[in-house]
Design an enzyme around this catalytic site. Sequence first.
Site, mmCIF file in Angstrom:
data_model
loop_
_atom_site.group_PDB
_atom_site.id
_atom_site.type_symbol
_atom_site.label_atom_id
_atom_site.label_comp_id
_atom_site.label_asym_id
_atom_site.label_seq_id
_atom_site.Cartn_x
_atom_site.Cartn_y
_atom_site.Cartn_z
ATOM 1 C CD GLU A 114 19.306 -12.763 -3.257
ATOM 2 O OE1 GLU A 114 20.093 -13.309 -2.457
ATOM 3 O OE2 GLU A 114 18.781 -11.665 -3.033
ATOM 4 C CG ASP A 116 16.638 -10.269 -4.831
ATOM 5 O OD1 ASP A 116 16.502 -11.410 -4.403
ATOM 6 O OD2 ASP A 116 17.671 -9.581 -4.684
ATOM 7 C CD GLU A 118 15.048 -7.054 -2.117
ATOM 8 O OE1 GLU A 118 15.603 -7.673 -1.209
ATOM 9 O OE2 GLU A 118 15.585 -6.101 -2.718
#
Length: 301
Positions: A114, A116, A118
């Site tokens: 993953e 990310d 955020e």
Amino acid sequence: MAASNVQPWLLLLLILLPAALVSPQTAAAAPPQPTPAFDENYVPSYGQDGYHLVDMGTEIRLTLDRRNGAGFVSKLRFGSGFFHMRIKVPSGYTAGVVTAFYLASDSSAPDRDEVDFEFLGNVDGKPITLQTNVFVNGHGDREQRLSLWFDPAADFHDYRILWNCFQIVLFVDETPVRVLRNLTGSVPDYEFPEKQMVVQGSVWDGSDWATDGGRTKVDWSRGPFAAEFRGFDVAGCANTSSTPCDSQSSPGMWWNGGGYRSLSAEQHAAYENVRNKYMNYDYCTDKGRFKNKLPAECSYA
Ligand SMILES: *[C@@H]1O[C@H](CO)[C@@H](O)[C@H](O)[C@H]1NC(C)=O
Ligand SMILES: *[C@@H]1O[C@H](CO)[C@@H](O)[C@H](O)[C@H]1NC(C)=O
């Protein structure tokens, strides 16, 4: 002089010259892409109540209220690419609210990969934090946090993830804010995402961790909280491609090409500036957290 005297080779040279002058080293940003509607490349993944198409489907608003958040996911999986989204995060009091743009292999699998972006909301008047993270084989714990040089809730900005076999780079507008080089072949214990990933966007309740380490929660009376996303073109090597995703000769996979294998000198300077001025947490300097065993990539940041 009559036009008929112009040599064909000269005409050809005049046509080819402008193309040759564009050096790949200056090809920092992605070439302009058409702007397809959301439905062409994405579908809602959860929270259908919190999913609103705007402007003929060229924008999506995801909302979080006390019942649920919302998310979307690309229809295809990818093995490399330069992924892009324009985002405006929820404004006002947004403590506990997390807006995310990320690549993930199966998000529920224990061995997931993953990458990310955020955005961690905050109380009125306090800056929103941008956290980035990378998971490989289910190992995350690679948080970095920035206090941005602009308010991401005031307007749309570009967020991009470059992923090829040389590096992963996260960009805010044109500025690289995070780099993970692929040194798996030469450095022991080095981890780099290898699994096919989907592109996702979401807004969700991060009350238990996002703001002041979870001490400041979502205030539902201030909701619903709306995050807006635009730019649903996808430049990536999909699982439908017959060409391998690490192809360096396929013109369709320009993100594997020369200008994308490492940062240019200007990009490197901009990245250093971000690290010096705007980064307020870096897992690679958190000796208390990792004792004396910092992850392998920290020696090559
Ligand atoms: C590509 O990935 C999508 C999303 O996971 C899946 O639905 C589709 O069946 C895959 N297609 C191929 C050709 O593997
Ligand atoms: C990372 O580099 C290794 C060694 O060169 C290579 O085998 C691997 O395919 C690369 N990873 C990706 C995702 O391209």
